[in-house]
Scaffold this motif. Structure first.
Motif, mmCIF file in Angstrom:
data_model
loop_
_atom_site.group_PDB
_atom_site.id
_atom_site.type_symbol
_atom_site.label_atom_id
_atom_site.label_comp_id
_atom_site.label_asym_id
_atom_site.label_seq_id
_atom_site.Cartn_x
_atom_site.Cartn_y
_atom_site.Cartn_z
ATOM 1 N N TYR A 240 0.924 -1.195 -0.098
ATOM 2 C CA TYR A 240 0.097 -0.038 0.069
ATOM 3 C C TYR A 240 0.917 1.206 0.144
ATOM 4 C CZ TYR A 240 -4.190 -2.865 0.852
ATOM 5 O OH TYR A 240 -5.356 -3.758 0.723
ATOM 6 N N THR A 396 -5.899 -10.257 -6.730
ATOM 7 C CA THR A 396 -5.983 -9.169 -5.509
ATOM 8 C C THR A 396 -5.580 -9.912 -4.011
ATOM 9 O OG1 THR A 396 -7.905 -8.200 -6.724
ATOM 10 C CG2 THR A 396 -7.522 -7.604 -4.201
ATOM 11 N N THR A 400 -2.616 -8.131 -2.053
ATOM 12 C CA THR A 400 -2.877 -7.422 -0.888
ATOM 13 C C THR A 400 -2.371 -8.512 0.344
ATOM 14 O OG1 THR A 400 -4.985 -8.505 -0.670
ATOM 15 C CG2 THR A 400 -4.839 -6.105 -1.569
ATOM 16 N N GLU A 405 -6.754 -2.123 3.238
ATOM 17 C CA GLU A 405 -6.072 -0.670 3.320
ATOM 18 C C GLU A 405 -5.676 -0.282 4.616
ATOM 19 O OE1 GLU A 405 -7.373 2.763 1.287
ATOM 20 O OE2 GLU A 405 -7.988 1.501 -0.503
#
Ligand SMILES: Nc1nc2c(c(=O)[nH]1)N(C=O)[C@@H](CNc1ccc(C(=O)N[C@@H](CCC(=O)O)C(=O)O)cc1)CN2
Ligand SMILES: Nc1nc2c(ncn2[C@@H]2O[C@H](COP(=O)(O)OP(=O)(O)OP(=O)(O)O)[C@@H](O)[C@H]2O)c(=O)[nH]1
Ligand SMILES: [Mg+2]
Length: 481
Positions: A240, A396, A400, A405
């Motif tokens: 991120y 994804t 991640t 997030e």
């Protein structure tokens, strides 16, 4: 570059009102990007900023003793220095130091956008004792003036280059001093431990002796633990913060470029049924699940027919090596070849996903052959987009690591900070080791390790002035910041 701290706050937090004792140059730059836009800003900072601004500006409400009112916008005209010709209708703002971005006197001239006007106005400042600012120099002055620490200066650079909400959030958290706060806590704990050791060095061992188990506990709980939280959080949220690199690889004609285009959502790469269509690596970024993903489409891996193809294949392998995640494309409509098996073998230790392509066509091999690959496998058709959503879901998950997030206020340190934290960690671990194994006997050595740890921590926010570190930090900035 030699740097010198000036105009620093004294112990009461007060900064001297005079811009600075060492009289730095007055600098000027266009702080907005090149190209079309509504407004451009020319920024001037330094002892001559006000005089320069006044000399180049004709206020709308003209009077002989006109002075800009601090922190107000004034409408008027920017003038050509020699002829007095009006160049543009502009707004001028004066920020007297030290209550300004750089802590010096700052004047901003907001002119109309486009490349010519701002350049003309900047040129006028150069006739008036100003010089063009170097990359990051306004922010360097903010740091030298004591407005922000080094990690906050880096956060400003990160904010400017942020592409995603998460990247901006992380940078803003550092700019707001969240990391400085964590660092202060660790540093104070370290200083307390070091002070205890120092005191004991001055005493006769028989008389006082410090409580070593308590010291070890303190170092463990108030230094190592929070230090490791910062390091752990970096690993957790890194994608991120910095984004990730992905490469598409496979034999010629496997469907790499078609998949690349499907991911990006437009026809970025040339697709054809001729094997060897993609010769060079193509790079393009997009945001997936809040993370900047830099994709590289590569030349098909096979026996090269010519020099150019050989170079393309070399580059393809470098891309795979440099990427955090490889998408291995295997064409299901043609029998698996030795090359497919070779690539499977070659990428077996990399983080990868296997995209079994052209699933709208009759399959030529059984998925069972991939049974032992231990990698996520998805069937897709870039033509009909069959299986594409599932592919994106799996991608994804890998990108991640299942981590959502970061929330606002989450600190994620950069590589430089991580290096300093790891170096500090090592020193504290060494000190702890000595305390545990030798108890009272090596206080000087323990003290030395703790001093070293402090030194590394202070490099993070620049409390220790190190020209090389500062050069490295500001060399990444753009001009005008
Ligand atoms: N036009 C313009 N916009 C900008 C900036 C700028 O320099 N000019 N900034 C920068 O690039 C950022 C804002 N950062 C800033 C941070 C501190 C101060 C400042 O003058 N601080 C003083 C006064 C505070 C107050 O008014 O309460 C201080 O803290 O003493 C100004 C801008 C983003 N937007
Ligand atoms: N039917 C079908 N054809 C596909 C699919 N994906 C790619 N193709 C076709 O396969 C051929 C090769 O596709 P590319 O995407 O150019 O393959 P590549 O792996 O990039 O090939 P090189 O760049 O030569 O290494 C083209 O004719 C595509 O139209 C698919 O999912 N279904
Ligand atoms: Mg291609």
């Amino acid at each position: 570059m030699t740097v010198q701290k000036y105009n620093q706050a004294d112990q009461t937090g007060h900064r001297p009102l005079t811009a600075d004792p060492s009289n730095p140059d007055t600098i000027a730059a266009i702080s907005t990007p090149q190209g079309a836009g509504g407004i451009s800003v020319v920024r001037i900072s330094g002892p001559d900023a006000l005089a320069t601004g006044k000399a180049l500006f004709e206020p709308q409400a003209k009077s002989p003793d006109w002075e800009p009112k601090p922190r107000f916008m004034h409408l008027g005209f920017a003038l050509e220095y020699n002829s007095g010709e009006r160049l543009d209708q502009v707004l001028l703002t004066f920020f007297p130091g030290p209550a300004s971005y750089t802590t010096e006197d700052v004047v901003e001239i907001h002119c109309h956008g486009g490349s010519a006007l701002a350049k003309r106005i900047l040129e006028q400042t150069l006739n008036l004792n100003c010089r063009v600012a170097r990359a990051g120099e306004f922010t360097l002055r903010a740091y030298l003036g004591g407005r922000i620490d080094l990690s906050q200066a880096e956060a400003i650079s990160d904010l400017i280059s942020s592409n995603t909400q998460a990247e901006a959030r992380i940078a803003l958290s550092v700019l707001q001093g969240k990391m400085g706060h964590d660092l202060d806590y660790i540093r104070n704990s370290l200083i307390n431990c070091a002070a205890e050791i120092e005191a004991s060095i001055d005493f006769d061992d028989d008389v006082t002796g410090i409580d070593h188990s308590n010291l070890a506990f303190m170092l463990e709980s108030s230094v190592l633990k929070p230090l490791n939280v910062l390091i752990k959080n970096r690993n957790k949220w890194l994608p991120y913060r910095d984004g990730i690199r992905l490469s598409l690889c496979g034999k010629p004609n496997a469907g790499k470029s078609s998949l690349f285009n499907a991911i990006l959502g437009y026809e970025r790469a040339i697709v054809s049924n001729l094997p060897g269509t993609t010769r060079d690596s193509l790079e393009e970024a997009c945001i997936i699940s809040g993370i900047t993903c830099r994709f590289a489409d590569t030349a098909g891996l096979g026996t090269p027919q010519d020099e150019v193809e050989a170079e393309g294949i070399k580059r393809a392998y470098s891309q795979v090596e440099a990427s955090d995640l490889t998408i291995l494309v295997l064409d299901r409509s043609q029998p698996l070849t030795d090359m497919d098996r070779h690539i499977l073998q070659k990428t077996r230790n990399t983080k990868r996903i296997i995209a079994v392509s052209k699933c709208d066509l009759t399959p030529a091999w059984d998925l069972d052959v991939l049974r032992e690959t231990n990698s996520p496998i998805t069937k897709i058709s870039s033509k009909t987009l069959l299986g594409f959503d599932k592919f994106l879901d799996k991608l994804t998950e890998l990108i991640t690591n299942g981590q959502p997030e970061p929330v606002p206020g989450q600190t994620v340190v950069n590589q430089r900070h991580a290096d300093c934290l790891n170096a500090a960690n090592l020193q504290v671990a060494k000190a702890l080791n000595i305390i545990r194994n030798h108890g009272a006997s090596y206080e000087e050595l323990i003290s030395l390790h703790l001093e070293e740890a402090l030194h590394f921590l202070s490099q993070i926010d620049g409390q220790v002035l190190d020209d090389q570190v500062i050069d490295a930090v500001f060399s990444n900035f753009c001009v005008g910041k």
